[in-house]
Enzyme design. Structure first.
Site, mmCIF file in Angstrom:
data_model
loop_
_atom_site.group_PDB
_atom_site.id
_atom_site.type_symbol
_atom_site.label_atom_id
_atom_site.label_comp_id
_atom_site.label_asym_id
_atom_site.label_seq_id
_atom_site.Cartn_x
_atom_site.Cartn_y
_atom_site.Cartn_z
ATOM 1 N N HIS A 190 0.678 -1.190 0.016
ATOM 2 C CA HIS A 190 -0.181 -0.153 0.117
ATOM 3 C C HIS A 190 1.104 1.234 0.022
ATOM 4 O O HIS A 190 2.030 1.293 0.436
ATOM 5 C CB HIS A 190 -0.980 -0.009 0.950
ATOM 6 C CG HIS A 190 -2.048 -0.833 1.129
ATOM 7 N ND1 HIS A 190 -3.355 -0.628 0.651
ATOM 8 C CD2 HIS A 190 -2.273 -2.518 1.044
ATOM 9 C CE1 HIS A 190 -4.116 -1.568 0.486
ATOM 10 N NE2 HIS A 190 -3.422 -2.747 0.707
ATOM 11 N N CYS B 92 -8.071 -0.967 3.650
ATOM 12 C CA CYS B 92 -8.696 -1.661 4.375
ATOM 13 C C CYS B 92 -9.717 -1.127 5.340
ATOM 14 O O CYS B 92 -9.074 -0.299 6.309
ATOM 15 C CB CYS B 92 -7.695 -2.820 5.174
ATOM 16 S SG CYS B 92 -8.661 -3.774 6.181
HETATM 17 P P1 HMG Z 1 -18.351 -13.127 12.679
HETATM 18 O O1 HMG Z 1 -19.096 -12.204 12.924
HETATM 19 O O2 HMG Z 1 -17.255 -13.632 13.867
HETATM 20 O O3 HMG Z 1 -18.795 -14.261 12.076
HETATM 21 O O4 HMG Z 1 -17.337 -12.506 11.613
HETATM 22 P P2 HMG Z 1 -19.403 -15.696 12.741
HETATM 23 O O5 HMG Z 1 -18.927 -16.868 12.281
HETATM 24 O O6 HMG Z 1 -19.791 -15.567 14.148
HETATM 25 O O7 HMG Z 1 -20.863 -15.688 11.827
HETATM 26 C C1 HMG Z 1 -21.951 -14.859 12.392
HETATM 27 C C2 HMG Z 1 -22.856 -14.734 11.208
HETATM 28 O O8 HMG Z 1 -22.339 -14.230 9.961
HETATM 29 C C3 HMG Z 1 -23.551 -16.164 10.814
HETATM 30 O O9 HMG Z 1 -25.078 -15.758 10.298
HETATM 31 C C4 HMG Z 1 -22.809 -16.523 9.496
HETATM 32 O O10 HMG Z 1 -23.636 -17.328 8.844
HETATM 33 C C5 HMG Z 1 -22.559 -15.182 8.785
HETATM 34 P P3 HMG Z 1 -26.285 -16.246 11.534
HETATM 35 O O11 HMG Z 1 -25.894 -17.433 11.654
HETATM 36 O O12 HMG Z 1 -25.983 -15.386 12.494
HETATM 37 O O13 HMG Z 1 -27.323 -15.613 10.690
HETATM 38 N N1 HMG Z 1 -21.341 -15.296 8.342
HETATM 39 C C6 HMG Z 1 -21.146 -14.715 6.769
HETATM 40 N N2 HMG Z 1 -22.047 -14.541 6.039
HETATM 41 C C7 HMG Z 1 -21.565 -14.404 4.665
HETATM 42 N N3 HMG Z 1 -20.675 -14.723 4.118
HETATM 43 C C8 HMG Z 1 -19.510 -14.933 5.025
HETATM 44 C C9 HMG Z 1 -19.968 -15.172 6.481
HETATM 45 N N4 HMG Z 1 -19.383 -15.613 7.516
HETATM 46 C C10 HMG Z 1 -20.203 -15.668 8.445
HETATM 47 N N5 HMG Z 1 -18.240 -15.367 4.703
HETATM 48 C C11 HMG Z 1 -16.038 -12.883 9.563
HETATM 49 C C12 HMG Z 1 -16.322 -13.443 10.902
HETATM 50 C C13 HMG Z 1 -14.523 -13.503 9.040
HETATM 51 C C14 HMG Z 1 -17.055 -13.356 8.705
HETATM 52 C C15 HMG Z 1 -15.925 -11.051 9.461
HETATM 53 O O14 HMG Z 1 -14.803 -10.686 10.366
HETATM 54 C C16 HMG Z 1 -15.548 -10.774 8.062
HETATM 55 O O15 HMG Z 1 -16.508 -10.774 7.128
HETATM 56 N N6 HMG Z 1 -14.300 -10.042 7.839
HETATM 57 C C17 HMG Z 1 -13.970 -9.634 6.647
HETATM 58 C C18 HMG Z 1 -13.224 -8.429 6.854
HETATM 59 C C19 HMG Z 1 -12.650 -7.886 5.531
HETATM 60 O O16 HMG Z 1 -12.957 -8.333 4.533
HETATM 61 N N7 HMG Z 1 -11.468 -6.988 5.513
HETATM 62 C C20 HMG Z 1 -10.854 -6.750 4.173
HETATM 63 C C21 HMG Z 1 -10.322 -7.616 3.377
HETATM 64 S S1 HMG Z 1 -8.434 -8.016 4.324
HETATM 65 C C22 HMG Z 1 -7.409 -6.747 3.636
HETATM 66 O O17 HMG Z 1 -7.991 -5.909 2.940
HETATM 67 C C23 HMG Z 1 -6.069 -7.038 3.373
HETATM 68 C C24 HMG Z 1 -5.386 -7.544 2.243
HETATM 69 O O18 HMG Z 1 -5.663 -6.386 1.358
HETATM 70 C C25 HMG Z 1 -3.835 -7.312 2.266
HETATM 71 C C26 HMG Z 1 -3.383 -6.361 3.163
HETATM 72 O O19 HMG Z 1 -3.336 -5.038 2.553
HETATM 73 O O20 HMG Z 1 -2.331 -6.536 4.113
HETATM 74 C C27 HMG Z 1 -5.990 -8.764 1.866
HETATM 75 MG MG MG Z 2 -4.777 -4.863 0.509
#
Ligand code: HMG
Ligand code: MG
Length: 308
Positions: free
Chosen positions: A218, A249
C-alpha cells in the site's frame, strides 16, 4: 502516449506477474457503493488490458464489508469469465458461497498481529488458523487453488513494528495449511526498502523461496514503488497492484491505496521486464473508474498520462 525510457538493470527477473486487486481491495474501501454493472465492466476492462489475474471480490460477511455485498451478483454477471478469477473467503461460509458458483480460485487472509486478527476477523491469531484450516482443506479437496495473504507484515497501527520472525511464523503456518502462494501485505504502507529485503530473507531462511511469495504494497507514505523495486532485486516475480491506486482496508486505521498498477507497469517497462499489460488501456480504465467514483486517481502515472 508517452512511454518510459527503457534501460534494463542487471540481476532483475525477466518477467513479472501483476495480480490486480482493484475490484476487491480497491472498491472495498470506497465510501460509495459502485453499481454492480460498473464493477463487472471494471473487471472486464482489466482483463482486456492484459492483466493475467484479477481478484474480483470477497465472500465476507456483507455487514462487515457492505461495499462487496453484491459478490454473488457480480460473479453471476461475469459468468464464464468469472470462474477463474480469485475471490477472498475468510471462512467455510465464504467458501460455500464460492463453491456454489463454481469458482476455482480462493484466497484466505490472515494477520501477523493479534490486534488486527481481532479487528479484521473477529478472531485471535490462533483462532484464525482454526478458521482457515477447513477452508483450505475443503478447497484443495474440491480442486481449487488457494492463495494466502498475511497482513501487517511491516507495521501495525496498534502494535507498531512487526518483527520479521513474527511474520515468518504467521506466513509459514498459512502455507503449511496448503496455500500455494503467500502474499505479504504492507497493509498500512509503513514498510521501506531495507525492511522488504529483511522480510524476504527471513522467509528464505525458513525455506520459503521467492517463487512462493508475492508482495502486496500500500502506498500510504509513497514507498510502494521503491519497495517493489527492492523486492524485484530480491527475485520476487508476483506483485499485487490496484488500477488507479485505489484501495485500503476498512479495518486498518490509516490504510490508503495500493501500489497503482500503472505506476508498477511504468517502472517494469522502464526496466525492460515483461508484464504483458497494455498501459494505455489500464489508464483509460482507471480514468473511467475515477469518473464513476467522482474523484481523481491518486496514481502519478494515471494523472500524467490522462492529462497528456
Ligand atoms: P463473525 O461475526 O465472527 O462471524 O465474523 P460468525 O462466524 O460468528 O458468523 C456470524 C454470522 O455471520 C452467521 O450468520 C454466519 O452465517 C454469517 P447467522 O447464523 O448469525 O445468521 N457469516 C457470513 N455470511 C456471509 N459470508 C460469510 C460469512 N461468515 C459468517 N463469509 C468474519 C467473522 C470473518 C465473517 C468477519 O470478520 C468478516 O467478514 N471479516 C472480513 C473483513 C474484511 O473483509 N476485511 C478486508 C479484507 S482483508 C484486507 O483488505 C487486507 C489485504 O488486502 C492484504 C493487506 O493489505 O494486508 C488482503
Ligand atoms: Mg490490501
Amino acid at each position: 502516449m508517452t512511454l518510459p525510457m527503457v534501460q534494463p538493470e542487471a540481476g532483475l527477473p525477466e518477467r513479472v506477474t501483476i495480480y490486480e486487486v482493484g475490484p476487491r481491495d480497491g472498491l472495498q474501501n470506497e465510501q460509495a457503493v459502485v453499481p454492480v454493472e460498473a464493477k463487472a465492466e471494471f473487471v472486464r476492462r482489466l482483463l482486456a488490458a492484459g492483466l493475467p489475474v484479477v481478484e474480483a471480490t470477497s465472500f465476507v460477511h456483507p455487514r462487515w464489508v457492505p461495499q462487496l455485498a453484491d459478490a454473488a451478483e457480480l460473479m453471476g454477471l461475469l459468468g464464464d469469465e468469472g470462474v477463474d478469477l480469485p475471490v477472498l473467503v475468510p471462512n467455510e461460509r465464504g467458501l460455500d458461497r464460492a463453491l456454489e458458483l463454481g469458482l476455482r480460485h480462493v484466497a484466505i487472509f490472515g494477520s501477523a498481529t493479534e490486534t488486527f486478527a481481532q479487528k479484521n476477523l473477529n478472531r485471535g491469531l490462533d483462532e484464525q488458523y482454526a478458521m482457515f484450516e477447513p477452508v483450505v482443506r475443503r478447497a484443495l479437496d474440491a480442486g481449487l487453488d488457494v492463495r494466502a495473504y498475511v497482513s501487517m507484515c511491516f507495521g501495525d497501527p496498534w502494535e507498531g513494528t512487526v518483527p520479521v520472525d513474527q511474520v515468518v511464523t504467521a506466513g509459514t503456518r498459512l502455507l503449511d495449511l496448503g496455500a500455494t502462494q503467500l502474499s505479504l501485505g504492507d497493509t498500512i504502507g509503513v514498510g521501506t526498502a531495507g525492511h522488504v529485503k529483511a522480510l524476504v530473507a527471513g522467509f528464505e531462511a525458513a525455506g520459503v523461496g521467492t517463487d512462493r511469495l508475492a508482495m502486496h504494497f500500500h502506498d500510504t507514505y509513497g514507498q510502494a514503488l521503491a519497495n517493489a523495486h527492492a523486492a524485484l532485486r530480491c527475485g520476487i516475480t508476483t506483485f499485487d497492484a490496484s488500477a488507479g491506486g485505489l484501495g485500503g482496508c476498512p479495518y486498518a486505521k490509516s490504510a490508503t491505496g495500493n501500489l497503482a498498477t500503472e505506476d508498477l507497469v511504468w517502472m517494469l517497462t522502464g526496466l525492460g521486464i515483461e508484464h504483458g499489460v497494455d498501459l494505455g488501456a489500464v489508464v483509460e480504465t482507471s480514468t473511467w473508474m475515477a469518473g464513476v467514483l467522482g474523484r481523481p486517481s491518486p496514481s502519478a502515472v494515471v494523472r500524467a498520462l490522462a492529462g497528456a
